[in-house]
Write a protein that holds these residues in place. Structure first.
Motif, PDB file in Angstrom:
ATOM      1  N   SER A  52      21.675  12.240-106.653  1.00 38.35           N
ATOM      2  CA  SER A  52      21.083  11.556-107.810  1.00 38.35           C
ATOM      3  C   SER A  52      20.727  12.522-108.930  1.00 38.35           C
ATOM      4  O   SER A  52      20.840  12.186-110.113  1.00 38.35           O
ATOM      5  N   GLU A  53      20.283  13.761-108.583  1.00 40.06           N
ATOM      6  CA  GLU A  53      19.906  14.693-109.644  1.00 40.06           C
ATOM      7  C   GLU A  53      21.091  15.056-110.523  1.00 40.06           C
ATOM      8  O   GLU A  53      20.945  15.289-111.723  1.00 40.06           O
TER       9      GLU A  53
ATOM     10  N   VAL B 189      21.639  12.407-113.072  1.00 35.51           N
ATOM     11  CA  VAL B 189      20.688  12.562-114.171  1.00 35.51           C
ATOM     12  C   VAL B 189      21.160  13.647-115.122  1.00 35.51           C
ATOM     13  O   VAL B 189      21.083  13.501-116.348  1.00 35.51           O
TER      14      VAL B 189
ATOM     15  N   SER C 117      19.418  22.231-110.372  1.00 31.29           N
ATOM     16  CA  SER C 117      18.465  21.391-109.643  1.00 31.29           C
ATOM     17  C   SER C 117      17.726  22.253-108.641  1.00 31.29           C
ATOM     18  O   SER C 117      17.958  23.457-108.533  1.00 31.29           O
TER      19      SER C 117
ATOM     20  N   HIS D 130      15.453  21.871-112.672  1.00 30.21           N
ATOM     21  CA  HIS D 130      15.030  20.472-112.786  1.00 30.21           C
ATOM     22  C   HIS D 130      14.653  19.993-111.390  1.00 30.21           C
ATOM     23  O   HIS D 130      15.520  19.835-110.530  1.00 30.21           O
TER      24      HIS D 130
ATOM     25  N   HIS E 118      13.324  17.445-108.588  1.00 30.42           N
ATOM     26  CA  HIS E 118      13.316  16.004-108.350  1.00 30.42           C
ATOM     27  C   HIS E 118      12.438  15.590-107.187  1.00 30.42           C
ATOM     28  O   HIS E 118      12.230  14.405-106.971  1.00 30.42           O
ATOM     29  N   TYR E 119      11.966  16.539-106.375  1.00 37.85           N
ATOM     30  CA  TYR E 119      11.050  16.166-105.303  1.00 37.85           C
ATOM     31  C   TYR E 119      10.083  17.304-105.035  1.00 37.85           C
ATOM     32  O   TYR E 119      10.150  18.353-105.689  1.00 37.85           O
TER      33      TYR E 119
ATOM     34  N   CYS F 191       9.969  18.852-114.213  1.00 38.57           N
ATOM     35  CA  CYS F 191       9.694  17.946-113.099  1.00 38.57           C
ATOM     36  C   CYS F 191       9.872  16.494-113.545  1.00 38.57           C
ATOM     37  O   CYS F 191       9.696  16.170-114.717  1.00 38.57           O
ATOM     38  N   VAL F 192      10.192  15.626-112.588  1.00 38.24           N
ATOM     39  CA  VAL F 192      10.462  14.233-112.932  1.00 38.24           C
ATOM     40  C   VAL F 192       9.193  13.389-113.002  1.00 38.24           C
ATOM     41  O   VAL F 192       9.257  12.215-113.357  1.00 38.24           O
TER      42      VAL F 192
ATOM     43  N   TYR G 190       6.931  18.083-117.390  1.00 42.23           N
ATOM     44  CA  TYR G 190       7.537  16.929-116.726  1.00 42.23           C
ATOM     45  C   TYR G 190       8.109  15.967-117.750  1.00 42.23           C
ATOM     46  O   TYR G 190       7.556  15.764-118.833  1.00 42.23           O
TER      47      TYR G 190
ATOM     48  N   ASN H 294      12.660  10.603-115.382  1.00 39.55           N
ATOM     49  CA  ASN H 294      14.108  10.466-115.318  1.00 39.55           C
ATOM     50  C   ASN H 294      14.609   9.430-116.313  1.00 39.55           C
ATOM     51  O   ASN H 294      13.980   8.382-116.528  1.00 39.55           O
TER      52      ASN H 294
END
Length: 295
Positions: A31-32, A35, A125, A148, A150-151, A173-174, A194, A197
């Protein structure tokens, strides 16, 4: 934040185009990466020029075919030994062998591409191999590294990956929750920002019919439907969900649950989730719909 531009200015701030090299050294359908492509597709071309280094695989090529021609021409496919979509899925030993065989050549080609592009920044990522490759290219070229995230950031990412994130020039950060976690894990707060997304809303412009949904799963017309979307993994909480849903069904017999997603491990956890659903007597109330493209 202000990022110094290697082409004689400070990027779009002073009217110059900023070149970014996106690094996708792991499997390219996560998914990243979607994005990242969305960011590149919707960036002001007077401000951002995006280039991509991608792990080569048939799926990655299909995913990137969706890019407009001018962006697709800036995608370089390299085999880092991380094609995780091959069947049967390679074992850990096989993956190590593939990486040992292909990675040295891929790194040399990646460096050649990076030198030709001469980016103002390397964009990666939080994936382990993205951070590794991003740090390597940034260090050799003397360019800033932007990661970037994502978690959640923490030791579970691995020592070298966590250290790479802590030392990156900028962390994006998302969510503010992820930002706070990154700071708590040792990332200097002044480097962390941040941005929620993005999403291409046209992807959701599809016909919607409650009747079609109910019919597809043979649900009664008065069903109350809940959907759980995500890979079947212990961290996602499917077992507690099923146990809670069994209580719901006792109170509301017309309730139905659609579980969308599959496991990406081979440890039998998905089978245990199916078995728990049966043991709770939910066969007529829960559907395991697998991977879906129509969520």
């Amino acid at each position: 934040g202000r990022v110094r531009c290697g082409h004689g200015g400070a990027g779009a701030i002073n009217g110059a185009v900023m070149r970014l090299l996106f690094v996708h050294a792991a499997r390219d359908s996560a998914s990243e990466y979607k994005v990242h492509r969305l960011l590149a597709q919707n960036a002001d071309t007077r401000a951002i020029e995006a280039h991509f280094l991608c792990q080569d695989s048939p799926l990655a090529r299909r995913e990137n075919e969706k890019l407009p021609p001018e962006l697709l021409g800036r995608v370089t496919f390299l085999d880092f030994g991380r094609d995780m979509h091959s069947e049967p899925k390679p074992s850990r030993t096989r993956r190590a062998w593939l990486m040992g065989k292909t990675l040295p050549r891929a790194l040399g080609r990646a460096l050649a591409v990076a030198r030709r592009v001469n980016p103002d920044g390397i964009y990666a990522s939080q994936q382990k191999y993205d951070v590794f490759l991003g740090r390597l290219l940034a260090r050799i070229l003397g360019k800033p590294l932007l990661v970037h995230v994502h978690y959640n950031v923490g030791p579970w990412l691995g020592k070298s990956t966590l250290r790479g994130i802590q030392r990156a020039d900028k962390i994006l950060c998302v969510s503010d929750f992820i930002r706070r976690g990154a700071v708590a894990s040792g990332v200097p707060s002044e480097r962390v920002h941040y941005v929620h997304n993005a999403a291409d809303l046209r992807s959701f412009d599809v016909p919607r019919s409650r009747t079609a949904l109910l019919s597809a799963f043979d649900f009664p017309t008065d069903a109350l439907v809940a959907i759980a979307a995500g890979r079947i993994d212990p961290s996602k909480g499917h077992v507690p969900l099923l146990e809670a849903f069994a209580r719901v069904v006792r109170e509301i017999p017309r309730a139905r649950l659609v579980v969308c997603g599959v496991s990406n491990t081979r440890d039998g956890f998905e089978d245990s989730v199916h078995e728990r659903s049966r043991s709770l007597g939910l066969q007529d109330h829960v559907v395991f719909a697998g991977t879906r493209s129509d969520l």
